[in-house]
Write a protein that holds these residues in place. Structure first.
Motif, PDB file in Angstrom:
ATOM      1  N   PRO A   1       0.799  -1.231   0.000  1.00 52.51           N
ATOM      2  CA  PRO A   1       0.000   0.000   0.000  1.00 52.51           C
ATOM      3  C   PRO A   1       0.834   1.285   0.000  1.00 52.51           C
ATOM      4  O   PRO A   1       0.280   2.370  -0.120  1.00 52.51           O
ATOM      5  CB  PRO A   1      -0.810  -0.124   1.294  1.00 52.51           C
ATOM      6  CG  PRO A   1       0.088  -0.898   2.208  1.00 52.51           C
ATOM      7  CD  PRO A   1       0.817  -1.884   1.326  1.00 52.51           C
ATOM      8  N   THR A   2       2.162   1.170   0.144  1.00 46.76           N
ATOM      9  CA  THR A   2       3.012   2.355   0.159  1.00 46.76           C
ATOM     10  C   THR A   2       3.985   2.303  -1.003  1.00 46.76           C
ATOM     11  O   THR A   2       4.231   1.241  -1.596  1.00 46.76           O
ATOM     12  CB  THR A   2       3.803   2.454   1.470  1.00 46.76           C
ATOM     13  OG1 THR A   2       4.740   1.363   1.529  1.00 46.76           O
ATOM     14  CG2 THR A   2       2.890   2.392   2.691  1.00 46.76           C
ATOM     15  N   ILE A   3       4.569   3.452  -1.312  1.00 50.28           N
ATOM     16  CA  ILE A   3       5.551   3.511  -2.398  1.00 50.28           C
ATOM     17  C   ILE A   3       6.750   2.627  -2.087  1.00 50.28           C
ATOM     18  O   ILE A   3       7.258   1.896  -2.954  1.00 50.28           O
ATOM     19  CB  ILE A   3       6.007   4.969  -2.628  1.00 50.28           C
ATOM     20  CG1 ILE A   3       4.833   5.834  -3.079  1.00 50.28           C
ATOM     21  CG2 ILE A   3       7.149   5.035  -3.636  1.00 50.28           C
ATOM     22  CD1 ILE A   3       4.229   5.453  -4.409  1.00 50.28           C
ATOM     23  N   GLU A   4       7.191   2.627  -0.830  1.00 50.18           N
ATOM     24  CA  GLU A   4       8.363   1.842  -0.447  1.00 50.18           C
ATOM     25  C   GLU A   4       8.107   0.348  -0.647  1.00 50.18           C
ATOM     26  O   GLU A   4       8.955  -0.370  -1.208  1.00 50.18           O
ATOM     27  CB  GLU A   4       8.746   2.125   1.010  1.00 50.18           C
ATOM     28  CG  GLU A   4       9.277   3.530   1.272  1.00 50.18           C
ATOM     29  CD  GLU A   4       8.177   4.597   1.280  1.00 50.18           C
ATOM     30  OE1 GLU A   4       6.977   4.240   1.316  1.00 50.18           O
ATOM     31  OE2 GLU A   4       8.541   5.793   1.214  1.00 50.18           O
ATOM     32  N   THR A   5       6.948  -0.132  -0.188  1.00 49.34           N
ATOM     33  CA  THR A   5       6.651  -1.561  -0.334  1.00 49.34           C
ATOM     34  C   THR A   5       6.437  -1.931  -1.799  1.00 49.34           C
ATOM     35  O   THR A   5       6.798  -3.033  -2.236  1.00 49.34           O
ATOM     36  CB  THR A   5       5.419  -1.940   0.495  1.00 49.34           C
ATOM     37  OG1 THR A   5       4.306  -1.096   0.133  1.00 49.34           O
ATOM     38  CG2 THR A   5       5.702  -1.781   1.991  1.00 49.34           C
ATOM     39  N   LEU A   6       5.866  -1.013  -2.573  1.00 46.48           N
ATOM     40  CA  LEU A   6       5.651  -1.277  -3.995  1.00 46.48           C
ATOM     41  C   LEU A   6       6.983  -1.418  -4.722  1.00 46.48           C
ATOM     42  O   LEU A   6       7.161  -2.350  -5.527  1.00 46.48           O
ATOM     43  CB  LEU A   6       4.825  -0.149  -4.611  1.00 46.48           C
ATOM     44  CG  LEU A   6       4.698  -0.168  -6.146  1.00 46.48           C
ATOM     45  CD1 LEU A   6       4.040  -1.455  -6.612  1.00 46.48           C
ATOM     46  CD2 LEU A   6       3.932   1.064  -6.631  1.00 46.48           C
TER      47      LEU A   6
ATOM     48  N   LEU B   1       3.675   6.336  -9.879  1.00 49.40           N
ATOM     49  CA  LEU B   1       2.740   7.453  -9.893  1.00 49.40           C
ATOM     50  C   LEU B   1       1.890   7.394  -8.631  1.00 49.40           C
ATOM     51  O   LEU B   1       1.158   6.441  -8.408  1.00 49.40           O
ATOM     52  CB  LEU B   1       1.852   7.397 -11.139  1.00 49.40           C
ATOM     53  CG  LEU B   1       0.766   8.478 -11.251  1.00 49.40           C
ATOM     54  CD1 LEU B   1       1.400   9.863 -11.357  1.00 49.40           C
ATOM     55  CD2 LEU B   1      -0.136   8.199 -12.460  1.00 49.40           C
ATOM     56  N   LYS B   2       2.037   8.435  -7.814  1.00 49.70           N
ATOM     57  CA  LYS B   2       1.296   8.522  -6.552  1.00 49.70           C
ATOM     58  C   LYS B   2       0.052   9.378  -6.778  1.00 49.70           C
ATOM     59  O   LYS B   2       0.152  10.512  -7.274  1.00 49.70           O
ATOM     60  CB  LYS B   2       2.194   9.164  -5.487  1.00 49.70           C
ATOM     61  CG  LYS B   2       1.578   9.283  -4.116  1.00 49.70           C
ATOM     62  CD  LYS B   2       2.421  10.187  -3.212  1.00 49.70           C
ATOM     63  CE  LYS B   2       3.843   9.693  -3.071  1.00 49.70           C
ATOM     64  NZ  LYS B   2       4.634  10.544  -2.155  1.00 49.70           N
TER      65      LYS B   2
ATOM     66  N   ALA C   1       5.979   6.598 -18.739  1.00 49.24           N
ATOM     67  CA  ALA C   1       5.380   5.333 -18.302  1.00 49.24           C
ATOM     68  C   ALA C   1       5.521   5.182 -16.797  1.00 49.24           C
ATOM     69  O   ALA C   1       6.558   5.546 -16.219  1.00 49.24           O
ATOM     70  CB  ALA C   1       6.047   4.166 -19.024  1.00 49.24           C
ATOM     71  N   TRP C   2       4.486   4.608 -16.161  1.00 46.62           N
ATOM     72  CA  TRP C   2       4.431   4.589 -14.705  1.00 46.62           C
ATOM     73  C   TRP C   2       3.975   3.238 -14.172  1.00 46.62           C
ATOM     74  O   TRP C   2       3.299   2.475 -14.865  1.00 46.62           O
ATOM     75  CB  TRP C   2       3.458   5.659 -14.211  1.00 46.62           C
ATOM     76  CG  TRP C   2       3.842   7.024 -14.675  1.00 46.62           C
ATOM     77  CD1 TRP C   2       3.417   7.643 -15.824  1.00 46.62           C
ATOM     78  CD2 TRP C   2       4.762   7.915 -14.043  1.00 46.62           C
ATOM     79  NE1 TRP C   2       4.003   8.887 -15.934  1.00 46.62           N
ATOM     80  CE2 TRP C   2       4.833   9.083 -14.855  1.00 46.62           C
ATOM     81  CE3 TRP C   2       5.515   7.864 -12.875  1.00 46.62           C
ATOM     82  CZ2 TRP C   2       5.637  10.166 -14.538  1.00 46.62           C
ATOM     83  CZ3 TRP C   2       6.306   8.949 -12.548  1.00 46.62           C
ATOM     84  CH2 TRP C   2       6.375  10.076 -13.365  1.00 46.62           C
ATOM     85  N   VAL C   3       4.338   3.011 -12.928  1.00 46.71           N
ATOM     86  CA  VAL C   3       3.749   1.937 -12.131  1.00 46.71           C
ATOM     87  C   VAL C   3       2.795   2.618 -11.152  1.00 46.71           C
ATOM     88  O   VAL C   3       3.204   3.513 -10.400  1.00 46.71           O
ATOM     89  CB  VAL C   3       4.813   1.145 -11.357  1.00 46.71           C
ATOM     90  CG1 VAL C   3       4.154   0.033 -10.542  1.00 46.71           C
ATOM     91  CG2 VAL C   3       5.866   0.580 -12.293  1.00 46.71           C
ATOM     92  N   THR C   4       1.533   2.193 -11.161  1.00 42.66           N
ATOM     93  CA  THR C   4       0.563   2.862 -10.300  1.00 42.66           C
ATOM     94  C   THR C   4      -0.550   1.887  -9.940  1.00 42.66           C
ATOM     95  O   THR C   4      -0.579   0.747 -10.411  1.00 42.66           O
ATOM     96  CB  THR C   4      -0.007   4.117 -10.992  1.00 42.66           C
ATOM     97  OG1 THR C   4      -0.764   4.889 -10.061  1.00 42.66           O
ATOM     98  CG2 THR C   4      -0.865   3.756 -12.188  1.00 42.66           C
ATOM     99  N   GLY C   5      -1.435   2.333  -9.076  1.00 46.68           N
ATOM    100  CA  GLY C   5      -2.506   1.466  -8.607  1.00 46.68           C
ATOM    101  C   GLY C   5      -3.412   0.993  -9.726  1.00 46.68           C
ATOM    102  O   GLY C   5      -3.706   1.739 -10.669  1.00 46.68           O
ATOM    103  N   ALA C   6      -3.863  -0.263  -9.601  1.00 47.27           N
ATOM    104  CA  ALA C   6      -4.786  -0.844 -10.594  1.00 47.27           C
ATOM    105  C   ALA C   6      -6.230  -0.796 -10.117  1.00 47.27           C
ATOM    106  O   ALA C   6      -7.096  -1.469 -10.676  1.00 47.27           O
ATOM    107  CB  ALA C   6      -4.374  -2.278 -10.902  1.00 47.27           C
TER     108      ALA C   6
END
Length: 596
Positions: A270-275, A297-298, A383-388
């Motif tokens: 659930p956090t940027i660090e864990t992601l 992407l937050k 390009a980003w990694v973000t919530g689905a």
């Protein structure tokens, strides 16, 4: 008439006050310049009042030098003018509101744009009456949420506010530049390092806006500058906005080579660090580089509370290695107030997967209907990694412009040392400061609201163009104290010192006090102001410590050297001293004070 420490309303303190955070604040209290009444409210004692009057004198001289005229409005004001300008609502909780015995709403003036506007409307009707410049030096009142740093941020403070009135925009521009030059002269005379920065107009409204910041590491304002001379408050920094291309060839060039977006399992992230940790462990990049927070992407959710009480949810997309800067955000959404997006708010939007929110459900036309704005750092084609939008899942290689868009842009991400300057002139450098003055081209905001119009040369009614120009008087005293002290006390610039010379009589010999009195009288005859330490039964050590604490730049010591026909002159700033013959003392002190 010399100030005598035997009768002066003054008590110096040996210990720092417990509520004082900054060294200058501590020294102003310890040296007997101010006393705290309540949070953000101070009594100005005789020495402090003299310094403040010196600041007022400098400001008054420079305002009158450009033709401005001084007037004074009451601090207790009726509601109606502020209702007309909408600031009764826009000011929110910062405004001190009260009701008189007849039930009429009143306020304590935070600034007086409305009153100046109405005064000119009452008296002037023709272009022949303009241009006009008016100013006042008056206490102001704002119910600060966190008053701090003594007189640097109070709930009652003295401010100089000036206003210009012109027939057209060219006149306003000329008035703005005239006041800007006057401000540089004021701050040059006050004697601290300062910088003029582009600023946000906030609740004042208007177009062009600049702040004069005193450069201080302990300042609460962060500003940036670059090699070209560009400087701006962080909330006023406008990074270049790259639009999403509509041309198909441009779109293909931007992202045609990028892989398609794909959803991956990322449980317990659930956090940027864990992601980032999970992405590197379970979904390594094809190019061999490790994932970092900058690749994510937050999407930050807040609630905007508008002046009429309406609550609006807002989603802001920023790179994951950045925070949403509260000041930048507040400047962008003013006069709305920003509040956190709480659990109760999440309950109203079941499509929001807390900790896994992505652009898929955000936007005025999407599932939640929540307005979605992107910081310009999220550029088209990136390009980003973000919530689905599903617990335990993130989408990889999601491209802005190809796979998602937003409802608009907002300059909200934190600014960093080394970021590229909006001017293109090298990297940005970060520094801190305290706002000392703010100048605005208000335009017609208040004149329109309150009906200030004059007949122009053609007999046509035109709305008057206004400018606003403020300087913090009490804050100036605080800034000078913070920037002019050493480990033992204050060191006032000569133009602001409460006295030109501090005469210290030491020892029990009556001849010492007699000679100190004689020298004091002679110095006053030369036009100097004198603080005389004539206290009986006070040791030389205590008198010396008090003189160093109080900070008058020239100290004349009459003591044991008198037996040899000498007195001592101390330079408080340099920390040096020299012996001079008694007969030459007055001439030597006068020369030092006058820089001869």
């Amino acid at each position: 008439m010399a100030m005598r420490m035997s009768t002066l309303f003054l008590r110096t303190l040996r210990e720092d006050p417990t509520d004082a955070e900054l060294p200058g604040h501590r020294l102003l209290v310890r040296a007997g310049y101010v006393r705290r009444v309540a949070p953000g409210i101070y009594t100005w004692l005789p020495l402090g009042l003299k310094v403040m009057e010196k600041v007022k004198g400098i400001v008054r001289e420079e305002m009158e030098a450009i033709g401005d005229q001084e007037i004074a409005f009451p601090s207790l004001l009726p509601r109606e003018p502020y209702e007309a300008s909408n600031r009764w609502t826009e000011y929110g909780d910062d405004l001190f509101r009260l009701t008189d015995r007849k039930g009429a709403d009143m306020l304590l003036g935070p600034t007086h744009e409305e009153m100046f506007t109405l005064a000119v409307k009452d008296l002037y009707t023709s272009y022949k009456d303009l241009p006009l410049g008016l100013f006042q030096i008056l206490p102001k009142y704002r119910d600060e949420l966190r008053p701090r740093a003594g007189v640097l941020r109070g709930r009652e403070f003295t401010m100089k506010d000036a206003y210009s009135f012109d027939v057209d925009e060219a006149g306003l521009e000329a008035a703005y530049q005239r006041h800007r030059k006057a401000y540089t002269r004021v701050f040059d005379r006050l004697g601290f390092e300062y910088v003029a920065v582009h600023a946000d107009s906030g609740a004042m409204g208007g177009s062009a806006s600049e702040e004069f910041l005193a450069v201080m590491d302990s300042g609460e304002d962060t500003f940036v500058r670059d090699e070209s001379g560009y400087a701006a408050n962080v909330e006023a920094v406008q990074m270049p906005v790259v639009p999403v291309p509509t041309d198909e060839a441009e779109r293909t060039a931007l992202w045609g080579h990028l892989p398609a977006a794909h959803v991956e399992d990322t449980p317990d992230t659930p956090t940027i660090e864990t992601l980032v940790a999970a992405a590197n462990a379970d979904h390594p990049r094809a190019d061999g580089r490790e994932w970092t927070a900058a690749d994510t992407l937050k999407n930050v959710l807040v609630v905007l509370v508008h002046p009429d009480g309406t609550r609006e949810p807002l989603a802001i997309g920023v790179p994951g290695d950045r925070e949403v800067d509260a000041k930048r955000l507040e400047a962008q959404v003013s006069p709305a107030v920003v509040e956190p997006f709480e659990t109760a708010d999440f309950e109203q939007y079941p499509d929001l997967a807390k900790g896994y929110i992505g652009p898929g459900v955000l936007g005025a036309e999407r599932a939640t209907g929540i307005r979605y704005l992107l910081d310009p750092l999220v550029t088209p084609g990136s390009a980003w990694v973000t919530g689905a939008d599903e617990a335990g899942k993130h989408v990889f290689d999601l491209v802005h412009g190809r796979d998602f868009t937003a409802d608009g842009t907002i300059h909200a991400a934190s600014i960093r040392e080394g970021d590229p300057s909006p001017t293109g002139a090298g990297p940005l450098r970060l520094a801190r400061g305290v706002e000392m003055g703010h100048i605005f081209q208000l335009g017609t905001k208040y004149a329109e609201a309150l009906g200030l119009k004059v007949l122009d040369q053609n007999g046509k009614l035109v709305t008057v163009q206004m400018g606003s120009y403020g300087i913090g008087i009490t804050r100036a005293v605080g800034v000078v104290a913070e920037t002019h002290h050493d480990e033992i006390g204050l060191v006032w610039p000569r133009e602001l010192s409460p006295a030109d010379v501090h005469v210290v009589a030491t020892g029990k010999d009556a001849a010492v006090l007699e000679k100190a009195e004689e020298l004091t009288a002679a110095l006053e005859q030369q036009g100097l102001t004198v603080l005389l330490d004539d206290r009986p039964k006070v040791s030389p050590g205590v008198k010396f410590k008090d003189a160093e604490l109080i900070g008058v730049p020239t100290i004349l010591v009459v003591g044991k050297g008198l037996a040899e026909g000498e007195v001592e002159i101390k330079d408080r700033a340099a920390g040096s001293s020299r012996a001079v013959a008694v007969d030459a003392a007055v001439e030597a002190v006068v020369a030092e004070v006058r820089g001869q």
